[in-house]
Design a protein around this motif. Sequence first.
Motif, mmCIF file in Angstrom:
data_model
loop_
_atom_site.group_PDB
_atom_site.id
_atom_site.type_symbol
_atom_site.label_atom_id
_atom_site.label_comp_id
_atom_site.label_asym_id
_atom_site.label_seq_id
_atom_site.Cartn_x
_atom_site.Cartn_y
_atom_site.Cartn_z
ATOM 1 N N LEU A 130 -27.793 130.798 -40.243
ATOM 2 C CA LEU A 130 -28.244 131.973 -39.457
ATOM 3 C C LEU A 130 -28.803 131.524 -38.095
ATOM 4 O O LEU A 130 -28.408 132.132 -37.169
ATOM 5 N N TYR A 131 -29.545 130.268 -38.152
ATOM 6 C CA TYR A 131 -30.193 129.951 -36.901
ATOM 7 C C TYR A 131 -29.141 129.289 -36.206
ATOM 8 O O TYR A 131 -29.736 128.653 -35.124
ATOM 9 N N TYR A 132 -27.858 129.101 -36.608
ATOM 10 C CA TYR A 132 -27.075 128.257 -35.832
ATOM 11 C C TYR A 132 -26.885 128.479 -34.271
ATOM 12 O O TYR A 132 -26.662 129.582 -33.988
ATOM 13 N N PRO A 133 -27.058 127.672 -33.336
ATOM 14 C CA PRO A 133 -27.048 128.022 -31.868
ATOM 15 C C PRO A 133 -25.576 128.670 -31.656
ATOM 16 O O PRO A 133 -24.506 128.218 -32.147
ATOM 17 N N ASN A 134 -25.732 129.606 -30.977
ATOM 18 C CA ASN A 134 -24.501 130.307 -30.349
ATOM 19 C C ASN A 134 -23.454 131.140 -31.360
ATOM 20 O O ASN A 134 -23.223 132.199 -31.135
ATOM 21 N N VAL A 135 -23.394 130.502 -32.406
ATOM 22 C CA VAL A 135 -22.563 131.319 -33.514
ATOM 23 C C VAL A 135 -23.424 131.739 -34.864
ATOM 24 O O VAL A 135 -22.427 132.253 -35.626
ATOM 25 N N ALA A 139 -27.972 134.284 -33.231
ATOM 26 C CA ALA A 139 -27.495 134.077 -31.792
ATOM 27 C C ALA A 139 -26.691 135.027 -31.514
ATOM 28 O O ALA A 139 -26.817 135.822 -30.350
ATOM 29 N N ARG A 140 -25.705 135.523 -32.569
ATOM 30 C CA ARG A 140 -24.883 136.431 -32.071
ATOM 31 C C ARG A 140 -25.524 137.939 -31.846
ATOM 32 O O ARG A 140 -25.011 138.797 -31.080
ATOM 33 N N GLU A 149 -29.179 134.927 -23.074
ATOM 34 C CA GLU A 149 -28.708 133.427 -23.724
ATOM 35 C C GLU A 149 -29.842 133.429 -25.062
ATOM 36 O O GLU A 149 -30.967 133.513 -24.923
ATOM 37 N N ALA A 150 -29.049 133.274 -26.176
ATOM 38 C CA ALA A 150 -30.157 133.190 -27.452
ATOM 39 C C ALA A 150 -30.721 131.854 -27.544
ATOM 40 O O ALA A 150 -30.158 130.705 -26.883
ATOM 41 N N PRO A 151 -32.025 131.720 -27.799
ATOM 42 C CA PRO A 151 -32.694 130.370 -27.812
ATOM 43 C C PRO A 151 -31.864 129.390 -29.005
ATOM 44 O O PRO A 151 -30.709 129.819 -29.634
ATOM 45 N N LEU A 152 -32.009 128.141 -28.971
ATOM 46 C CA LEU A 152 -31.591 127.132 -29.812
ATOM 47 C C LEU A 152 -32.092 127.115 -31.220
ATOM 48 O O LEU A 152 -31.795 126.338 -32.177
ATOM 49 N N PHE A 153 -33.251 127.909 -31.309
ATOM 50 C CA PHE A 153 -33.902 127.915 -32.751
ATOM 51 C C PHE A 153 -34.303 126.713 -33.227
ATOM 52 O O PHE A 153 -35.291 126.030 -32.612
ATOM 53 N N ILE B 53 -17.222 129.267 -36.719
ATOM 54 C CA ILE B 53 -17.915 128.880 -35.767
ATOM 55 C C ILE B 53 -17.466 129.327 -34.453
ATOM 56 O O ILE B 53 -17.487 128.864 -33.405
ATOM 57 N N SER B 54 -16.350 130.337 -34.705
ATOM 58 C CA SER B 54 -15.609 130.733 -33.603
ATOM 59 C C SER B 54 -16.518 131.691 -32.583
ATOM 60 O O SER B 54 -17.339 132.446 -33.320
ATOM 61 N N VAL B 55 -16.366 131.778 -31.334
ATOM 62 C CA VAL B 55 -16.964 132.454 -30.557
ATOM 63 C C VAL B 55 -16.752 134.187 -30.660
ATOM 64 O O VAL B 55 -17.657 134.827 -30.578
ATOM 65 N N ASN B 56 -15.405 134.440 -30.832
ATOM 66 C CA ASN B 56 -14.900 135.744 -31.243
ATOM 67 C C ASN B 56 -15.371 136.046 -32.399
ATOM 68 O O ASN B 56 -14.902 135.775 -33.612
ATOM 69 N N PHE B 57 -16.183 136.981 -32.665
ATOM 70 C CA PHE B 57 -17.008 137.144 -34.061
ATOM 71 C C PHE B 57 -16.096 138.306 -34.877
ATOM 72 O O PHE B 57 -15.728 139.345 -34.121
ATOM 73 N N GLN B 58 -15.790 137.999 -35.796
ATOM 74 C CA GLN B 58 -15.093 139.041 -36.807
ATOM 75 C C GLN B 58 -15.909 139.033 -38.062
ATOM 76 O O GLN B 58 -16.209 137.745 -38.713
ATOM 77 N N LEU B 59 -16.513 140.131 -38.552
ATOM 78 C CA LEU B 59 -17.310 140.172 -39.702
ATOM 79 C C LEU B 59 -16.610 139.547 -41.092
ATOM 80 O O LEU B 59 -16.711 138.556 -41.733
ATOM 81 N N PHE B 60 -15.266 140.107 -41.165
ATOM 82 C CA PHE B 60 -14.632 139.916 -42.232
ATOM 83 C C PHE B 60 -13.208 139.145 -41.544
ATOM 84 O O PHE B 60 -12.498 139.770 -40.919
#
Lengths: 299, 287
Positions: A130-135, A139-140, A149-153, B53-60
Motif C-alpha cells: 500500500l505504501y509502495y512509492p508511486n504505484v 500514492a495513487r 507528488e506523493a511522499p515516498l512513505f 506496478i503499472s502507472v495506468n491504474f485499473q482496479l480490476f
Amino acid sequence: MDLVTRKRSKINSYILIVSFLIFAYYLIITIGPLFYNIYMSLSKTDLMSEWTFVGLRNYLSIFKDQIFLKSLLHNFIYILVMVPVGIGSSLLIAFLIYNTNGFAKKTYLFMFFAPVVTSLIAVSVIWRLLYYPNVGLFARVIQGLFHIEAPLFLQDPNIALLCIILMDIWKDTGLRVVVLHAGMEEIPESVFDSARIDGASFFSTFFRIIIPLLRHQIIFLAAIYSINALRVFGQVYMMTGNPAGGPAHSTQVLVVRMYQEAFLYTKFGRGAAISMIVFIMLFGLVYLEIKSFSKGWEY
Amino acid sequence: MLKNKKIKLNSNRISRYASRFTLHLILIIGSFAMIVPFLWMIISSFKPNIDIISVNFQLFSSNWTLENYQKIFREMPILRAYLNSLFVATVATFFTVLSSSAAGYLFAKLRFWGRDALFFIVLGSIMIPAEIVIIPLYLMISKVSLVNSYTALIAPFLINAFGVFLMRQFIYGIPNENIEAARIDGASDWRIYFNIIIPLIKPCIAVVGILTFIWTYDNFLWALVVVSETKMMTLPLILGRYAMTEGGVIAGASMATTSIVVIPVLIVYAFFQRFFIKGLSMTGIKA
C-alpha cells in the motif's frame, strides 16, 4: 469422618504434580533464562573464547552507540504517537458505535475487529505494498485526489517510522474500540439521560462523562500499548527490513537492534544488555497492566 | 405559537436525521478503511506484476491470472510451511489449554503450601516476554541441539499466564458443592478436574484456545531465531523471506501468499466472532 481425615492427610498427587510442573516449566523457560540473561549482559561473549565477567561494560558501550540511542528515541516516539492517537481515535469510534444499535452495531464491531485477528507479519507485507512509492494505493490516492507528488512513505527517513505507527494504530483500532465500547455499555443509562436533560452537547458528554468514567479502561489500554510499542519488532523488520532498520536507521527500534546485535553480529552480551533495558522499562508498565487487568471486567 | 412549535419539532427531527446520517457515514467509511487493505491484497493477488506496478491504474486488471498462486506453490515450500504452522499452533494450543485449565483449578479451588508464591511466579512471567529471554533461550536450545525442530518452535508456548488467569477467574465461579460432593464420593482431584471442571469451562477453553492459536500462528521473532532450514519454516517466516529478498518486484506473489495466510483466519473469525473478540480484548497483548 474417619474417611475424610484420611483423605486430607494423604498427599494429594494432583497438587504435587501440577504445581511441580508449573514451577519447573517457569524455572526453565523464564526465571532461569532471565538470570542467564543478566549474567550474559555482564559478560564479554564472543563465540571463540570463554565468557569473562566485565561488569557494566556492555551497558556503557551500548549507551555510546548512536544506533542504540536512536532506537531508544524511536521507541519513545512510538509510545508518544501510538498511545494518544490510538486511544483518542478509538474512543471517538467507540462512542459513535455506542450510539448505534442492533444489526448495525454488530456489523461495525465485526468490521473494526477484523484486522485484529489477522497476522501482523501478513498485514505488514500488505501495507508495504500500500505504501509502495508511486504505484501503491496511498500514492495513487494522493496523486489522484490532490494532484501532488506523493511522499515516498517507507523510503523517506522523515516519515518511515510514522508510516509504521499508522499501520499499527489501524490494525488494533478494533481491539481498543471493543474494550472502550464495553466500558460505555456499563455506564448507567441514567447518566446519559441527565446529561441530555441538562442540555450537554456532544463534546461535553464526550469529555466530561465518557472519558472520566472510562479511566480504568483507558489506563489499561495505555499500559498495553506502551508495552506493545516497546516490544515492536515484526512490523519494522518486515516493512523496512531492507536496509535493516529503515533508510538512515530511521525506523531502528530496540528489539530490532537487540536481534541484530545478538543474531547477526553474535554479540550476545550487548544484545542481552539491550534486552535488560527493555525489561526495566517494561517493569512498571506491566505492573500497571496487571493491576488494571485484575479488576476483571465482564464482557 | 402552535405553528412555531411544529416548526421547531420538524427542525429537531431533521437535525436528528442529519446527525444519524453523519454518524453512519463516518462509521461506514471507517469500516471500509478496515477492509480496504485486504481487498487490495485479494485484487492484487490475481493481477500480473506488470499491472500492479503499472502507472495506468485499473482496479480490476483485464488480464487477471492465477499465475501468482501457481508460482508460490511451485517455487516456495508453502504447503510445508502451512502444515508446520498448523502443527505448531495446534500442539501449543492443546498444551496451553490443558496446562492453563489445570493450573486454573489448582489456584482457584485447592489450598496448599506455596500457592500464592507460585501464582506470583505465573503472573510475574508476564513481565518477562519472549523478547527479554530470547537470547538465553536460543543458546539453551542450541546447546541441546534442538535448533530447527518442532520442539524448539513449541517449547516456549506450553502455558500462558493470561490463560491461567482467565481460567482461575472462571473456575472460581463454579460452586464448591459440586466439587465437595464428588470428593465425598471418593473422587480424586484428577477425576474432579477431568470429569467436573473441564465440561463446565468450555466457553473459557474456546477463548483461551483461540487466543493461543492466533498467537502461535502469528509468532515471528522466536521462529526467526530458532529456524534456519527451509523445510522447518512457518508461514510468517516464508512471508518474511519472500517479501525481504525480492522486495516489491514480486508484489503479486507476496499478495497471493498473504491471502492464503489471512483469509482462512478471517473466515474462522466470521463464525466464532464472539470468542475472538472476548479473548483478544481481555488481554490486548501480542504474542
